[in-house]
Design a protein around this motif. Structure first.
Motif, PDB file in Angstrom:
ATOM      1  N   THR A 100       0.758  -0.857   0.145  1.00  0.00           N
ATOM      2  CA  THR A 100       0.231   0.285  -0.104  1.00  0.00           C
ATOM      3  C   THR A 100       0.803   1.013   0.188  1.00  0.00           C
ATOM      4  OG1 THR A 100      -1.355  -1.022   1.513  1.00  0.00           O
ATOM      5  CG2 THR A 100      -1.939   1.225   1.484  1.00  0.00           C
ATOM      6  N   MET A 101       2.128   1.551   0.660  1.00  0.00           N
ATOM      7  CA  MET A 101       3.021   2.754   0.625  1.00  0.00           C
ATOM      8  C   MET A 101       3.468   2.406  -1.187  1.00  0.00           C
ATOM      9  SD  MET A 101       3.498   4.453   3.170  1.00  0.00           S
ATOM     10  CE  MET A 101       4.140   6.003   2.681  1.00  0.00           C
ATOM     11  N   VAL A 102       4.163   1.883  -1.342  1.00  0.00           N
ATOM     12  CA  VAL A 102       4.685   1.788  -2.879  1.00  0.00           C
ATOM     13  C   VAL A 102       3.553   2.336  -3.401  1.00  0.00           C
ATOM     14  CG1 VAL A 102       5.529  -0.213  -4.302  1.00  0.00           C
ATOM     15  CG2 VAL A 102       6.672  -0.483  -2.039  1.00  0.00           C
ATOM     16  N   SER A 103       2.556   1.597  -3.676  1.00  0.00           N
ATOM     17  CA  SER A 103       1.489   2.467  -4.706  1.00  0.00           C
ATOM     18  C   SER A 103       1.124   3.682  -4.126  1.00  0.00           C
ATOM     19  CB  SER A 103      -0.196   1.518  -3.888  1.00  0.00           C
ATOM     20  OG  SER A 103      -1.323   2.134  -5.071  1.00  0.00           O
ATOM     21  N   ALA A 104       0.882   4.468  -2.684  1.00  0.00           N
ATOM     22  CA  ALA A 104       0.630   5.525  -2.542  1.00  0.00           C
ATOM     23  C   ALA A 104       1.751   6.497  -2.917  1.00  0.00           C
ATOM     24  CB  ALA A 104       0.464   5.423  -0.879  1.00  0.00           C
ATOM     25  N   VAL A 105       2.796   6.403  -2.849  1.00  0.00           N
ATOM     26  CA  VAL A 105       4.239   6.741  -3.057  1.00  0.00           C
ATOM     27  C   VAL A 105       4.164   7.174  -5.125  1.00  0.00           C
ATOM     28  CG1 VAL A 105       6.422   7.172  -2.944  1.00  0.00           C
ATOM     29  CG2 VAL A 105       5.537   6.501  -0.863  1.00  0.00           C
ATOM     30  N   ASP A 106       3.857   5.937  -5.622  1.00  0.00           N
ATOM     31  CA  ASP A 106       3.981   5.526  -6.592  1.00  0.00           C
ATOM     32  C   ASP A 106       2.899   6.836  -7.668  1.00  0.00           C
ATOM     33  OD1 ASP A 106       4.975   3.788  -9.458  1.00  0.00           O
ATOM     34  OD2 ASP A 106       2.940   4.187  -9.422  1.00  0.00           O
TER      35      ASP A 106
END
Length: 650
Positions: A35-41
């Motif tokens: 989820t964090m990777v997706s949000a940052v992306d």
């Protein structure tokens, strides 16, 4: 000696559940990371849609949060390692030990029962032969058989004692393993300090692995070194610590207690049933000398180093609480104290001394500790035998009351018991009574009278005290007399523990929360509680606690089913001689007689010049003043309540 109860064998955390928890943690960690990777992306692609001048650095705003999330994921994976290790290695061993103990219980209990029966039969056979012919061969033979049977009974008792000791050892090992797990989790860190886009720290209620807020208002913070972190139970943590204190060295005990000054106040939160079993086990391993003093075993160690660890337990005999708490009082008076602490504790010592000189009623010191925040002494005192009384009535105070008011409040308790016992005798009602003065809670002052936090804390402590009475004396009728903010605390306790309290009297109530009022109404409808309430017309203080800004604005007299009674002065039918007596009006908010000037004004006198001059009494009557109508009516109600509870008319 009693047989071993299978329910006394502690349960072991299910290894499969613990392992499953570890897997759930990893699943959550993976989801968090994804989820964090997706949000940052997504965040970093925003400039492709929006072109805002001067916001070129916005793409890096989530970097601190991403870093914290990454650290937190690593921490959760490490936590999974700790849980898996326990599930694979230690927990299965503990489970096998538990199963073996359960099998031993069946065998040992049967042998114990058989030995007791055989000893009884052998004893009976011996005395039958002895009465026929003391010198016969049969008498000699049955004497030998009786000796053998007694030896077998001793051996069976020893087996029971050893089994109980092994069960307690298992309990200790289980708790040690849980504390080890908690300790390992407590050493894990990462992702617990989160910073926002501007570098400021974002705080949450749980700041790091292994520490959480108190489980009850005003209580001590629970740290990672206790089983509380896993089991959410201050009861188990405190009981485990008491066992440890009974075996640790003097230096270890002193160092640990110095680092945990709140422990003395936390002992009272051990579950009374657990406390009862714990004390029984410790007592089985301890002995007294010829002078009655503890000489060997865990109780001797605790009496010498930490007597409050036994004295503050609820669910053990009052005589034991009294013995250990008096030693705590001696220890405190021998130490460094402020002038206020020493004065209040000396008053307590003097009250107990008077009780020894005139043990009618007998006095028991049921709890004693110093408040963690400001060092104020807190205690509960019993008047009468709470372990055997048919009726136990606990009385507590409102704001701006502490152990400095012990004298007047103990006078109220003694006067109530004395008048009630006389009334019971006059009416021919058979039954014993005890009064308990509950002064374990910090009721604060006018600055907090509208808040619910302190009454909530008082409710928790009062519930533990009464559960302790219920454990030792389950047939007793349990009642409450509550004054001012004490009514807020006591009624909260009542609705949180349906059926624990039989009757309650409320004097000058500072109000109930709306939810408590609704719950109390339901308990009244279900006939689980009888509620009496009074408010004196001269009491202009109590309504302040119920102002609209208060968190507890409900006047209990407005609740359907509450039985109201007068405190404005009037005739109390049946009181005293049986013909009834007049009771004086309560002149203000005080519980006892008062000399505060604003309560002493008894009207005004107009002079020839037309000036109004106040007419002053020497002393104002309080709600629990033996002269008052409310006091006398309460005594009559208590007698009637005991009669309904099974008191027999001669």
């Amino acid at each position: 000696m009693s047989a071993v109860n299978p329910s006394s064998v502690p349960h072991v955390l299910d290894a499969a559940v613990v392992e499953g928890l570890g897997e759930d943690i990893v699943t959550s960690a993976t989801l968090l990371e994804t989820t964090m990777v997706s949000a940052v992306d997504r965040w970093q692609h925003l400039p492709e849609v929006f072109d805002v001048a001067g916001a070129e650095g916005a793409v890096a705003m989530l970097d601190p949060s991403r870093g914290a999330a990454s650290e937190f994921v690593t921490a959760m994976i490490e936590a999974r390692r700790v849980l898996t290790d326990a599930a694979m290695n230690t927990l299965p061993v503990l489970k096998r030990r538990r199963e073996e103990l359960l099998e031993r219980i069946i065998t040992v209990n049967k042998q114990h029962a058989d030995a007791i029966s055989a000893a009884s039969e052998a004893d009976s056979a011996y005395w039958t032969a002895f009465r026929d012919d003391p010198d016969s061969d049969e008498t000699s033979a049955t004497a030998d058989e009786r000796t053998s049977a007694a030896d077998a009974e001793d051996a069976a008792n020893t087996a029971v004692t050893n089994l109980k000791r092994d069960i307690e050892k298992l309990r200790s090992d289980i708790e040690a393993e849980e504390e080890w797990i908690a300790g390992e989790l407590g050493r894990i860190s990462g992702g617990d300090v989160v910073r926002g886009a501007w570098g400021d720290e974002v705080r949450v209620s749980q700041t790091y692995w292994g520490e959480a807020e108190s489980v009850y208002p005003g209580g001590p913070t629970v740290t990672s070194g206790l089983a509380e972190h896993l089991r959410q139970s201050l009861s188990d943590a405190a009981a485990s610590r008491i066992t440890w204190l009974s075996t640790a060295s003097e230096t270890e005990v002193e160092e640990w207690l110095a680092a945990h000054p709140d422990f003395a106040s936390g002992v009272g939160f051990v579950d009374p049933q657990r406390a009862s079993y714990l004390f029984e086990n410790l007592e089985d391993q301890s002995t007294r000398g010829a002078d009655g003093a503890w000489t060997t075993g865990p109780l001797a160690a605790l009496f010498a180093l930490a007597p409050f660890a036994i004295g503050n337990l609820n669910g053990i005999p009052a005589v034991m609480k009294n013995e250990f708490n008096r030693e705590t009082l001696n220890d405190l008076l021998a130490g460094d104290l402020t002038e206020t602490q020493r004065t209040q504790l000396e008053r307590l010592r003097d009250l107990l001394a008077k009780g020894q000189e005139n043990p009618d009623p007998p006095l028991s010191l049921l709890s004693l500790f110093l408040e963690t925040d400001d060092g104020s002494p807190r205690a509960s005192v019993g008047f009468g035998d709470v372990d055997t009384a048919d009726q136990i009535t606990t009385v507590t105070h409102g704001i701006e009351t502490d152990m400095g008011n012990l004298g007047e409040w103990s006078d109220s308790a003694i006067s109530t018991k004395s008048s009630l016992d006389k009334e019971l005798a006059d009416q021919g009602i058979v039954g014993s009574t005890a009064m308990v003065l509950f002064m374990e809670w910090d009721s604060g002052g006018t600055g907090n009278v509208w808040n619910i936090e302190r009454p909530d804390s008082g409710a928790e402590r009062a519930a533990q005290l009464l559960r302790g009475f219920q454990t030792i004396n389950p047939a007793a009728q349990l009642n409450l007399e509550l004054h001012s903010l004490g009514t807020t605390a006591g009624t909260q306790m009542i609705v949180d523990n349906p059926g624990l309290v039989d009757n309650v009297w409320l004097y000058g109530s500072a109000g109930l929360t709306e939810q408590t009022a609704a719950d109390l109404k339901n308990l009244i409808n279900d006939k689980l509680i009888t509620v009496h309430a009074t408010h004196a017309s001269d009491d202009f203080i109590a309504p302040i606690g119920r102002w609209p800004v208060s968190e507890h604005p409900v006047d209990p007299r407005t609740i359907a089913g509450v039985e109201t009674f007068s405190s404005d002065g009037g005739f109390v039918s049946g009181y005293g001689s049986g013909d009834g007596e007049h009771g004086e009006r309560t002149e203000g908010h005080n519980s006892q007689a008062s000399t505060e000037w604003y309560y002493l004004i008894d009207g005004f006198e107009v002079t020839p010049t037309g000036d109004a001059i106040p007419v002053m009494d020497d002393e104002a009557v309080g709600y629990l003043d033996p002269r008052s109508q409310s006091f006398k009516q309460t005594v009559m109600d208590l007698a009637a309540a005991l009669d309904l509870n099974g008191g027999r008319v001669k």
